[in-house]
Design an enzyme around this catalytic site. Structure first.
Site, short mmCIF file in Angstrom:
data_model
loop_
_atom_site.label_atom_id
_atom_site.label_comp_id
_atom_site.label_asym_id
_atom_site.label_seq_id
_atom_site.Cartn_x
_atom_site.Cartn_y
_atom_site.Cartn_z
N TRP A 81 49.67 22.82 71.53
CA TRP A 81 49.15 24.16 71.80
C TRP A 81 49.29 25.04 70.56
O TRP A 81 50.26 24.93 69.80
CB TRP A 81 49.91 24.79 72.96
CG TRP A 81 49.35 26.08 73.45
CD1 TRP A 81 48.40 26.27 74.40
CD2 TRP A 81 49.73 27.40 73.02
NE1 TRP A 81 48.15 27.60 74.60
CE2 TRP A 81 48.95 28.32 73.76
CE3 TRP A 81 50.64 27.89 72.08
CZ2 TRP A 81 49.06 29.70 73.58
CZ3 TRP A 81 50.74 29.26 71.89
CH2 TRP A 81 49.96 30.15 72.65
N SER A 126 53.26 17.13 72.05
CA SER A 126 53.45 18.28 72.94
C SER A 126 52.33 18.33 73.98
O SER A 126 52.14 17.38 74.74
CB SER A 126 53.54 19.56 72.11
OG SER A 126 54.06 20.62 72.87
N LEU A 127 51.53 19.41 74.03
CA LEU A 127 50.44 19.48 74.99
C LEU A 127 49.48 18.31 74.82
O LEU A 127 48.96 17.76 75.80
CB LEU A 127 49.69 20.80 74.83
CG LEU A 127 48.42 20.98 75.67
CD1 LEU A 127 48.73 20.90 77.16
CD2 LEU A 127 47.73 22.29 75.33
N PHE A 187 55.04 31.69 68.53
CA PHE A 187 55.09 30.35 69.09
C PHE A 187 55.47 29.32 68.03
O PHE A 187 56.25 28.40 68.30
CB PHE A 187 53.75 30.00 69.72
CG PHE A 187 53.79 28.72 70.52
CD1 PHE A 187 54.38 28.69 71.77
CD2 PHE A 187 53.25 27.55 70.01
CE1 PHE A 187 54.43 27.51 72.51
CE2 PHE A 187 53.28 26.37 70.74
CZ PHE A 187 53.89 26.35 71.99
N LEU A 188 54.93 29.46 66.83
CA LEU A 188 55.31 28.55 65.75
C LEU A 188 56.80 28.64 65.47
O LEU A 188 57.47 27.63 65.24
CB LEU A 188 54.51 28.85 64.48
CG LEU A 188 53.00 28.59 64.54
CD1 LEU A 188 52.37 28.88 63.19
CD2 LEU A 188 52.69 27.16 64.97
N LEU A 199 59.12 29.42 67.61
CA LEU A 199 59.84 28.79 68.72
C LEU A 199 59.90 27.28 68.53
O LEU A 199 60.88 26.63 68.89
CB LEU A 199 59.15 29.14 70.04
CG LEU A 199 59.78 28.57 71.32
CD1 LEU A 199 61.18 29.14 71.52
CD2 LEU A 199 58.91 28.89 72.53
N GLN A 200 58.86 26.70 67.96
CA GLN A 200 58.81 25.25 67.81
C GLN A 200 59.84 24.71 66.83
O GLN A 200 60.19 23.53 66.89
CB GLN A 200 57.40 24.83 67.37
CG GLN A 200 56.35 25.13 68.42
CD GLN A 200 55.01 24.54 68.06
OE1 GLN A 200 54.89 23.34 67.85
NE2 GLN A 200 54.00 25.37 67.98
N ASP A 258 65.28 19.55 69.98
CA ASP A 258 64.09 20.20 70.53
C ASP A 258 64.47 21.06 71.73
O ASP A 258 65.04 20.58 72.71
CB ASP A 258 63.10 19.11 70.96
CG ASP A 258 61.73 19.68 71.33
OD1 ASP A 258 61.60 20.90 71.49
OD2 ASP A 258 60.80 18.86 71.45
N HIS A 302 61.05 20.44 67.53
CA HIS A 302 59.86 20.11 68.31
C HIS A 302 58.79 19.39 67.50
O HIS A 302 57.80 18.92 68.07
CB HIS A 302 59.27 21.39 68.90
CG HIS A 302 58.22 21.17 69.94
ND1 HIS A 302 58.45 20.45 71.10
CD2 HIS A 302 56.91 21.56 69.99
CE1 HIS A 302 57.35 20.42 71.83
NE2 HIS A 302 56.41 21.08 71.18
#
Length: 254
Positions: free
Chosen positions: A20, A80-81, A142-143, A145-146, A206, A233
């Site tokens: 994602w 991931s997704l 979001f990046l 968070l990964q 992760d 992640h």
């Protein structure tokens, strides 16, 4: 619709599916190395990078789009997704998938009362709410968070940011539909039916798809588990050499 796909190398076909908030360019370095032995196809999922949007943006719909784009059996690697999409594809078209690799993926991405190995619901809800107000800041968040927990978080974040800048960013519509999948999808009752050989590559640190999710999948599917110590992640970036070595060994053995 047509997917944007970049292909390189010769040999058995391998499709790489991204997660994602990004597009297929995140796989470029891995693809270059796999292409020494395989024909590697880097896919932009619908609404991401160079691919147009699709009307049926759920796991079965995305699996159908991919199946239409690849008429011959192939190996699939999903991050991931993208791993959830790949798992759905393997369930729906078992004769099409020669092997399945799930990298930092999960059958269920949001925590539930019986599933703690996932992202808290409030985290995913906050992304959905912020997308409507600040698209760019949401992707940056979001990046970040990964890479949380990764020993090489800053370098991995820079690599992810560079990959995102290499092609058009995902469309807002695709991001919202992808978040719906992350919040709603639950393949736990089905994954045991996957018939092909499975490789599971996970990061020890992760926080989005904790390694316990990979261990659960290994038990349910009989898949081969590879744990990358110190990785978050994106182990294919932070632990590129080890990731590629494990991937090549697996692909050559199936």
């Amino acid at each position: 619709m047509s997917l944007y796909i970049e292909s390189q190398g010769r040999g058995e076909d391998v499709a790489l599916l991204h997660g994602w908030g990004i597009h297929g360019a995140v796989w470029n370095r891995v693809a270059e190395q796999l292409a020494d032995a395989f024909c590697v196809h880097i896919v932009d999922l619908p609404g991401c990078g160079g691919s147009g949007m699709t009307a049926s943006y759920d796991l079965p719909g995305l699996a159908r789009v991919l199946n239409d784009a690849f008429p011959l059996p192939l190996h699939v690697v999903g991050w991931s997704l993208g791993g959830a999409v790949a798992a759905q594809w393997a369930l729906d078209q078992p004769e099409q998938i020669r092997s399945l690799t799930l990298c930092a993926s999960s059958p269920c991405f949001m925590q539930r009362s019986d599933w703690p190995y996932a992202t808290p619901p409030e985290t995913l809800r906050s992304f959905a709410e912020s997308l409507a107000n600040d698209y760019v800041a949401t992707l940056d968040m979001f990046l970040g968070l990964q890479v949380m927990g990764s020993k090489d978080g800053r370098s991995v974040l820079r690599a992810l940011q560079a990959s995102l800048a290499a092609r058009p960013a995902p469309q807002r519509e695709a991001l919202m539909a992808g978040l719906d999948i992350l919040q709603q999808a639950d393949l736990r009752p089905q994954v045991g039916r996957i018939e092909c050989p499975i490789l599971l590559q996970y990061g020890e640190r992760d926080r989005m798809t904790p390694p316990q999710a990979g261990a659960w999948l290994a038990q349910e599917t009989g898949g081969q588990m590879v744990m990358h110590g110190g990785a978050g992640h994106a182990p294919f970036i932070s632990h590129e050499a080890d990731f590629v070595a494990a991937q090549l060994a697996f692909l050559r053995g199936v």
